[in-house]
Design a protein around this motif. Structure first.
Motif, short mmCIF file in Angstrom:
data_model
loop_
_atom_site.label_atom_id
_atom_site.label_comp_id
_atom_site.label_asym_id
_atom_site.label_seq_id
_atom_site.Cartn_x
_atom_site.Cartn_y
_atom_site.Cartn_z
N ASN A 209 0.73 -1.43 -0.42
CA ASN A 209 0.06 -0.27 -0.22
C ASN A 209 0.50 1.02 0.15
O ASN A 209 0.15 2.96 -0.30
N GLN A 210 1.63 0.85 0.40
CA GLN A 210 3.19 2.26 0.21
C GLN A 210 3.39 2.75 -1.07
O GLN A 210 2.98 3.87 -1.52
N ASP A 211 3.38 1.50 -2.19
CA ASP A 211 3.63 2.38 -3.43
C ASP A 211 2.53 2.88 -3.99
O ASP A 211 2.45 3.94 -5.62
N ILE A 212 1.01 2.24 -3.71
CA ILE A 212 -0.46 2.81 -4.15
C ILE A 212 -0.32 3.87 -3.83
O ILE A 212 -0.84 4.61 -4.56
N ASP A 213 -0.25 4.36 -2.54
CA ASP A 213 -0.59 5.15 -2.47
C ASP A 213 0.49 6.99 -2.51
O ASP A 213 -0.22 7.67 -2.97
N ALA A 214 1.75 6.23 -2.95
CA ALA A 214 2.79 6.64 -4.02
C ALA A 214 2.15 7.14 -5.26
O ALA A 214 1.82 8.55 -5.29
N ILE A 215 1.60 6.49 -5.71
CA ILE A 215 0.70 6.68 -7.18
C ILE A 215 0.20 7.63 -7.04
O ILE A 215 -0.62 8.93 -7.92
N VAL A 216 -1.14 7.16 -5.68
CA VAL A 216 -2.17 8.43 -5.73
C VAL A 216 -1.67 10.30 -5.28
O VAL A 216 -2.73 10.49 -5.61
N GLN A 217 -0.79 9.74 -4.68
CA GLN A 217 -0.26 10.89 -3.81
C GLN A 217 0.59 11.66 -5.02
O GLN A 217 0.25 13.14 -5.49
N LEU A 218 0.79 11.33 -6.65
CA LEU A 218 1.70 11.84 -7.26
C LEU A 218 0.22 12.57 -8.14
O LEU A 218 0.58 12.88 -8.98
N LEU A 219 -0.76 11.76 -7.80
CA LEU A 219 -2.11 12.17 -9.19
C LEU A 219 -2.63 13.34 -8.66
O LEU A 219 -3.17 14.53 -8.82
N ALA A 220 -2.97 13.65 -7.39
CA ALA A 220 -2.94 14.13 -6.59
C ALA A 220 -2.04 15.80 -6.86
O ALA A 220 -2.37 16.73 -6.48
N GLY A 221 -1.02 16.14 -6.54
CA GLY A 221 -0.25 16.79 -7.08
C GLY A 221 0.59 17.15 -8.06
O GLY A 221 0.60 17.89 -8.40
N TRP A 222 -0.68 16.32 -8.93
CA TRP A 222 -0.07 16.88 -10.79
C TRP A 222 -1.55 18.09 -11.24
O TRP A 222 -1.92 18.45 -10.65
N HIS A 223 -0.31 19.60 -11.80
CA HIS A 223 -0.45 20.52 -11.81
C HIS A 223 -1.92 20.71 -13.25
O HIS A 223 -2.25 21.15 -13.05
#
Length: 513
Positions: free
Chosen positions: A496-510
C-alpha cells in the motif's frame, strides 16, 4: 483444514482494508509531477521496481473533465478486485432503491388477539436489515418490538415464537466465500434476520500465573457459542498459541493452546453461526421482561424451509425500520462491511425478480436472490456501456477470489457514478484520505489528504484502490489501481505504500502538457 487463529484471522482482516499506518505515503510536494509526461514516468518508476517482477499491476486514470484516459497499464486485463467490488453493488443499489428506503423488521401473526391473548404463533420476520441492534440503529430492538406488542394489550402468546430469515432465497454466504473464512467476522452470515452485525467478540485473558486456565468471555454474552477445549496460561515472554476452530455449518467452537502470562487480553471478532436463532433468543427474553408469556417454543426457519401459512393473511403487530439505505451504504463503504453490501445485493435481487415476473424472457427454474441481483447488475452495466466480459462478479462484497474486473471497467463505472444526480451522495460515502474510514491512517500528509475519496480493497496477494481525486491543478480524476499476485519480502515496504505514492502523484499533478 484447521488453521491457527493467530495466523489466519488476523491477516485476513485486511480484506476489509483495516489501515496500516506504515502504508502511508510520504511523497513530498516537490516530487509531484507538473506535466503529463512526468506523471507517467513517475508512475512507471514505481510499478517497474524489481520487487514487482512477478506481480501484476493494473491501472487506469481518466479525467472527468475531458473524458480522456491519462494513464493506463494493463487496463483491459482482468484482476481480482477485493473490496473495491463493493462499488458495483453500491451503483446497483443507488440505481434500484429509493435513497430514503428503510428496511423493515416485523412481528407478524395471522392469529386473532382475544382478551390480551394472541391465539397462535408469533413470527419475527427479517427482511434484510443488516444494522439491527447496532449503535444508532435500533440498539434496543427486541425491547422496542416487545413494547409495541405490549401497547396492543398482548400479555400471552398461545403458540410458538418463530424467528424466520427465509426472506432471502439462497445460502447465507456469498458465492465463492471460502470455508476457512467463515469463522471470521468479515464473513458473517448474510442473513435476512441479522443482529449485532452477526458478530460476537471473544476475549481471551491470561491467568495471573503460568499454568492457570485462561478466561474466555463473549460480548454480547447471550451470543456465546457452545465451547469445547481449553486455553492455558503459558510462561511470561513465550509465544501466543491461541487456536480457534469451528467446522463450517456447526456451532461448536473449539479453543485450545495457550496465552503468555502478563500479556494483555486478546480479542477476536467471530461470526455468529445462526443469527436468526440469536435474534429469537433476544426477543424471547424481551417478551418475558415485558410480562408477555410465551406458551410455545422458539423455532427458527431458514431457507429453503418455508411455512407460508404463518404469513398468509398475517397482520403486522410491530415493526422497526432500518436507517435509510444511503446510511447503510455509507457505513458499508466507509468501513468496508461485507454483511451490509451482500444484504443489499440480495434486496436488489428480490426487486429484480419481482420486476421480471411477467416478462417472457424470465429464466425458468431457481435463481438465488444473489444471482438475481447480479443479473440486474449486468443489465445496469450494459446500459452504462461496460462489456460483460470485463466484470465477472460472483457476489456483492469482493470477498470471493472468483471476482474479476478490468481497471478500465472500474473507471468507466466511476465516470457513470460521477454523472448521476446522487453523485455527491455517493462520493461522500467513500473513505477520505487521511480523514476517515479505511483511509484514515493512509495518505495523512502530502497533497492527497482530504482531496481523495476512494474505496480500498485488500486480501492476501491482492491490493486495490478506486475512486476520485482532485489534482493540484483543479482537474477531477477517476482512478483505479490494482496490484495482484504480490507478496512483499520481509524487508520490503508494504504494497500500500507504493499504491498510496501513486495516488499522491495524481493529487499533486498540476495539469496536462
Amino acid at each position: 483444514m484447521m488453521k491457527r487463529i493467530a495466523t489466519w484471522i488476523a491477516p485476513l482482516l485486511c480484506l476489509l482494508s483495516i489501515a496500516n499506518p506504515s502504508a502511508a505515503s510520504a511523497t513530498p510536494a516537490s516530487d509531484t509531477p507538473h506535466d503529463l509526461s512526468a506523471l507517467i514516468a513517475q508512475i512507471d518508476t514505481i510499478t517497474h521496481q524489481p520487487r514487482y517482477a512477478a506481480a501484476d499491476w493494473g491501472i487506469a486514470v481518466v479525467s472527468l473533465d475531458s473524458g480522456h484516459m491519462l494513464y493506463a497499464q494493463n487496463a483491459g486485463r482482468l484482476f481480482q478486485p477485493a473490496s473495491i467490488a463493493k462499488l458495483f453493488t453500491a451503483a446497483l443499489t443507488l440505481s434500484t432503491l429509493a435513497t430514503d428506503y428503510r428496511i423493515p423488521t416485523r412481528l407478524l401473526s395471522a392469529a386473532p388477539i382475544r382478551h390480551g391473548r394472541l391465539e397462535g404463533p408469533l413470527l419475527l420476520y427479517g427482511m434484510g436489515d443488516p444494522t439491527l441492534g447496532t449503535p444508532g440503529a435500533n440498539p434496543a430492538w427486541a425491547d422496542d418490538l416487545a413494547g409495541q406488542l405490549t401497547a396492543r394489550g398482548v400479555h400471552t402468546i398461545r403458540g410458538d415464537l418463530v424467528a424466520d430469515d427465509s426472506y432471502f432465497a439462497g445460502p447465507q454466504f456469498g458465492s465463492g466465500w471460502e470455508a476457512s473464512d467463515l469463522l471470521g467476522w468479515f464473513a458473517a452470515p448474510a442473513a435476512a434476520l441479522s443482529v449485532h452485525e452477526n458478530i460476537v467478540a471473544l476475549t481471551v485473558t491470561p491467568a495471573a500465573t503460568a499454568g492457570g486456565p485462561a478466561r474466555l468471555s463473549f460480548a454480547p454474552d447471550t451470543a456465546a457459542p457452545p465451547l469445547t477445549g481449553s486455553l492455558t496460561t503459558a510462561a511470561p515472554h513465550s509465544h501466543d498459541d491461541i487456536n480457534l476452530y469451528r467446522a463450517p455449518g456447526h456451532p461448536l467452537l473449539h479453543a485450545f493452546g495457550s496465552i503468555p502470562a502478563g500479556t494483555p487480553a486478546r480479542t477476536y471478532r467471530l461470526a455468529i453461526p445462526d443469527p436468526a436463532q440469536q435474534a429469537g433468543e433476544e426477543l424471547r427474553a424481551a417478551l418475558a421482561s415485558h410480562g408477555i408469556k410465551l406458551e410455545g417454543q422458539l423455532r427458527v426457519l431458514h431457507w429453503p424451509e418455508r411455512d407460508d401459512a404463518l404469513r398468509s393473511h398475517a397482520q403486522v403487530l410491530a415493526e422497526l425500520l432500518s436507517p435509510p439505505v444511503t446510511e447503510i451504504l455509507a457505513q458499508g463503504l466507509k468501513r468496508s462491511q461485507n454483511l451490509y453490501l451482500q444484504n443489499l445485493l440480495q434486496i436488489d435481487g428480490i426487486g429484480a425478480k419481482a420486476a421480471a415476473a411477467d416478462k417472457p424472457d424470465t429464466p425458468s427454474g431457481f435463481l438465488s436472490d444473489e444471482a438475481w441481483g447480479l443479473r440486474a447488475l449486468h443489465d445496469l452495466l450494459g446500459r452504462i456501456g461496460i462489456a460483460p466480459s470485463s466484470v465477472l462478479l460472483e457476489e456483492g462484497t469482493g470477498l470471493s477470489r472468483g471476482n474479476l474486473v478490468t481497471p478500465e471497467a472500474m473507471v468507466r463505472l466511476l465516470q457513470y457514478l460521477a454523472a448521476q444526480p446522487w453523485a455527491a451522495t455517493l462520493r461522500d460515502m467513500l473513505p477520505v484520505a487521511g480523514v476517515d474510514g479505511t483511509l484514515k491512517r493512509r495518505m495523512h500528509d502530502g497533497p492527497a489528504i482530504d482531496r481523495v475519496q476512494a474505496k480500498t480493497g485488500s486480501m492476501a496477494h491482492v491490493h486495490s484502490i478506486a475512486g476520485y481525486v482532485t489534482t493540484a491543478g483543479g482537474e477531477r480524476l477517476a482512478f483505479t489501481i490494482l496490484l495482484n499476485n504480490y507478496e512483499p519480502a520481509p524487508d520490503a515496504p508494504a504494497a500500500n505504500q507504493d499504491i498510496d505514492a501513486i495516488v499522491q502523484l495524481l493529487a499533486g499533478w498540476h495539469g496536462a502538457d
